[in-house]
Design a protein around this motif. Sequence first.
Motif, PDB file in Angstrom:
ATOM      1  N   UNK A 173     -45.379 -35.023 -15.229  1.00  0.00           N
ATOM      2  CA  UNK A 173     -44.895 -36.383 -14.920  1.00  0.00           C
ATOM      3  C   UNK A 173     -43.964 -36.887 -16.021  1.00  0.00           C
ATOM      4  N   UNK A 174     -44.361 -36.697 -17.266  1.00  0.00           N
ATOM      5  CA  UNK A 174     -43.492 -37.093 -18.380  1.00  0.00           C
ATOM      6  C   UNK A 174     -42.161 -36.335 -18.301  1.00  0.00           C
ATOM      7  N   UNK A 175     -42.225 -35.053 -17.967  1.00  0.00           N
ATOM      8  CA  UNK A 175     -41.006 -34.250 -17.875  1.00  0.00           C
ATOM      9  C   UNK A 175     -40.039 -34.762 -16.830  1.00  0.00           C
ATOM     10  N   UNK A 176     -40.545 -35.146 -15.662  1.00  0.00           N
ATOM     11  CA  UNK A 176     -39.659 -35.687 -14.632  1.00  0.00           C
ATOM     12  C   UNK A 176     -39.136 -37.064 -15.019  1.00  0.00           C
ATOM     13  N   UNK A 177     -39.960 -37.879 -15.638  1.00  0.00           N
ATOM     14  CA  UNK A 177     -39.506 -39.212 -16.042  1.00  0.00           C
ATOM     15  C   UNK A 177     -38.413 -39.151 -17.099  1.00  0.00           C
ATOM     16  N   UNK A 178     -38.486 -38.168 -17.979  1.00  0.00           N
ATOM     17  CA  UNK A 178     -37.538 -38.081 -19.094  1.00  0.00           C
ATOM     18  C   UNK A 178     -36.401 -37.096 -18.831  1.00  0.00           C
ATOM     19  N   UNK A 179     -36.273 -36.624 -17.590  1.00  0.00           N
ATOM     20  CA  UNK A 179     -35.183 -35.742 -17.168  1.00  0.00           C
ATOM     21  C   UNK A 179     -35.213 -34.383 -17.863  1.00  0.00           C
ATOM     22  N   UNK A 180     -36.385 -33.931 -18.227  1.00  0.00           N
ATOM     23  CA  UNK A 180     -36.536 -32.550 -18.695  1.00  0.00           C
ATOM     24  C   UNK A 180     -36.442 -31.605 -17.507  1.00  0.00           C
ATOM     25  N   UNK A 181     -36.941 -32.046 -16.365  1.00  0.00           N
ATOM     26  CA  UNK A 181     -36.872 -31.291 -15.112  1.00  0.00           C
ATOM     27  C   UNK A 181     -36.480 -32.242 -13.986  1.00  0.00           C
ATOM     28  N   UNK A 182     -35.971 -31.648 -12.914  1.00  0.00           N
ATOM     29  CA  UNK A 182     -35.553 -32.395 -11.735  1.00  0.00           C
ATOM     30  C   UNK A 182     -36.105 -31.717 -10.489  1.00  0.00           C
ATOM     31  N   UNK A 183     -35.874 -32.320  -9.334  1.00  0.00           N
ATOM     32  CA  UNK A 183     -36.268 -31.731  -8.057  1.00  0.00           C
ATOM     33  C   UNK A 183     -35.095 -31.882  -7.103  1.00  0.00           C
ATOM     34  N   UNK A 184     -34.539 -30.764  -6.671  1.00  0.00           N
ATOM     35  CA  UNK A 184     -33.380 -30.813  -5.781  1.00  0.00           C
ATOM     36  C   UNK A 184     -33.692 -30.228  -4.409  1.00  0.00           C
ATOM     37  N   UNK A 185     -33.196 -30.935  -3.391  1.00  0.00           N
ATOM     38  CA  UNK A 185     -33.126 -30.377  -2.048  1.00  0.00           C
ATOM     39  C   UNK A 185     -31.676 -30.003  -1.775  1.00  0.00           C
ATOM     40  N   UNK A 186     -31.471 -28.756  -1.382  1.00  0.00           N
ATOM     41  CA  UNK A 186     -30.135 -28.249  -1.060  1.00  0.00           C
ATOM     42  C   UNK A 186     -30.140 -27.808   0.398  1.00  0.00           C
ATOM     43  N   UNK A 187     -29.213 -28.337   1.173  1.00  0.00           N
ATOM     44  CA  UNK A 187     -29.111 -28.030   2.601  1.00  0.00           C
ATOM     45  C   UNK A 187     -27.860 -27.192   2.836  1.00  0.00           C
ATOM     46  N   UNK A 188     -28.025 -26.076   3.546  1.00  0.00           N
ATOM     47  CA  UNK A 188     -26.902 -25.165   3.786  1.00  0.00           C
ATOM     48  C   UNK A 188     -26.948 -24.665   5.222  1.00  0.00           C
ATOM     49  N   UNK A 189     -25.798 -24.225   5.709  1.00  0.00           N
ATOM     50  CA  UNK A 189     -25.671 -23.741   7.079  1.00  0.00           C
ATOM     51  C   UNK A 189     -25.081 -22.335   7.083  1.00  0.00           C
ATOM     52  N   UNK A 190     -25.479 -21.527   8.063  1.00  0.00           N
ATOM     53  CA  UNK A 190     -24.923 -20.183   8.238  1.00  0.00           C
ATOM     54  C   UNK A 190     -23.720 -20.266   9.168  1.00  0.00           C
TER      55      UNK A 190
END
Length: 437
Positions: free
Chosen positions: A402-419
């Motif tokens: 939780x501290x890591x996400x709050x302080x931008x040590x880690x992030x969470x990305x959703x990437x959407x792609x098409x074939x």
Amino acid sequence: MTTFKDPAPAGHGKLSLAEILEMLTASGDFPLKFTAYDGSSAGPDDAKLGLDLLTPRGTTYLATAPGDLGLARAYVSGDLGIHGAHPGDPYEILRALTDKLDFKRPPARMLATIIRSIGIERLKPIAPPPQEALPRWRRVAEGLRHSKSRDAEAIHHHYDVSNAFYELVLGPSMTYTCACYPQAEATLEEAQENKYRLVFEKLRLKPGDRLLDVGCGWGGMVRYAARHGVKAVGVTLSAEQAGWAQKAIADAGLSDLAEVRHGDYRDVQESQFDAVSSIGLTEHIGVHNYPSYFGFLQSKLRTGGLLLNHCITRPDNRATATAGGFIDRYVFPDGELTGSGRIITDAQNVGLEVVHEENLRHHYAMTLRDWCRNLVENWDEAVAEVGLATAKVWGLYMAGSRVGFETNVVQLHQVLAVKLDAKGFDGGLPLRPWWTP
């Protein structure tokens, strides 16, 4: 500029453990109340939060593995205690340490004084707590890193703890990935349901479509899709997860539409899926495997089919991919993270067209907050299920994350792609995002 308190003058004798701590903090100002088994203390007397070094063995753990690994060993083994915070959620302590402490490597003269004070015997490594995985270089018996056998063992270490324990922590959804909160005051269950809704809409799924969910966990996405008329196949390396998920599917009357398999995603034979979701798998596959991973997922899609990749990332694409000592040895053996740029690049390089990405890091901090709250509320049951040491690992890991996400040590990305097809046709996607945020 970093400054240190000077070592004790000649003739002063040995330093106390509290004095050593004050020397090692660059400012000399310890934000918590610290007490040690030698009777010494540091920090403000009226501090509500504190650390208690209880045994010489704890000193050995701290001295032989500086950083988060040594702290974790001492804490998990019971040699380092906390006060003012619950072991199921030591967030406030970790946040205070992150915000206010700056440990630096001491100069040689100071280091000699410290060694003389604690005793050379404290520098002899000892066996770590039994909850700790082997170091990476000793995992060769499980196969090469990210081979099918070694990935299976890594997943077993983390996910086959106990389904009952996960139910206590995760709540009814049994969803062990970042939620998406529609409002700040939403409950964890509302946020997890909203996450599945968001993925479902981004993938443009409709009744009669076919979905492949790789790394499906306890089958939350599979069940959500099936409840909305989609034929969904999930795959997980965890036998515990697969068994729980299949029962949940049967209990919900979804067996005609949903299936969760115990196995490696690379063993899925079917293709021509309308969509593929990967929610929390990419962290486990190894960065050097991204090209083959995205190539495999692309091969499972029909032309015009969509891929949603949801995973923890680093805030840049330069940092080392390997996890820190505590995470690698106690939580996710062989786990690797990189930036969203690397993920997008490798998806593009196999012919997928990336059409959208977003960062949900604040949502993950909120998710971890709620998981810790569940652990605290169910602490006695959790300890009875997995033991005190393992329960403490989870509290430490989730609060620290939780501290890591709050302080931008880690992030969470959703990437959407098409074939695309050979001429760049994407199946007729709308010109702008078609989902509700």
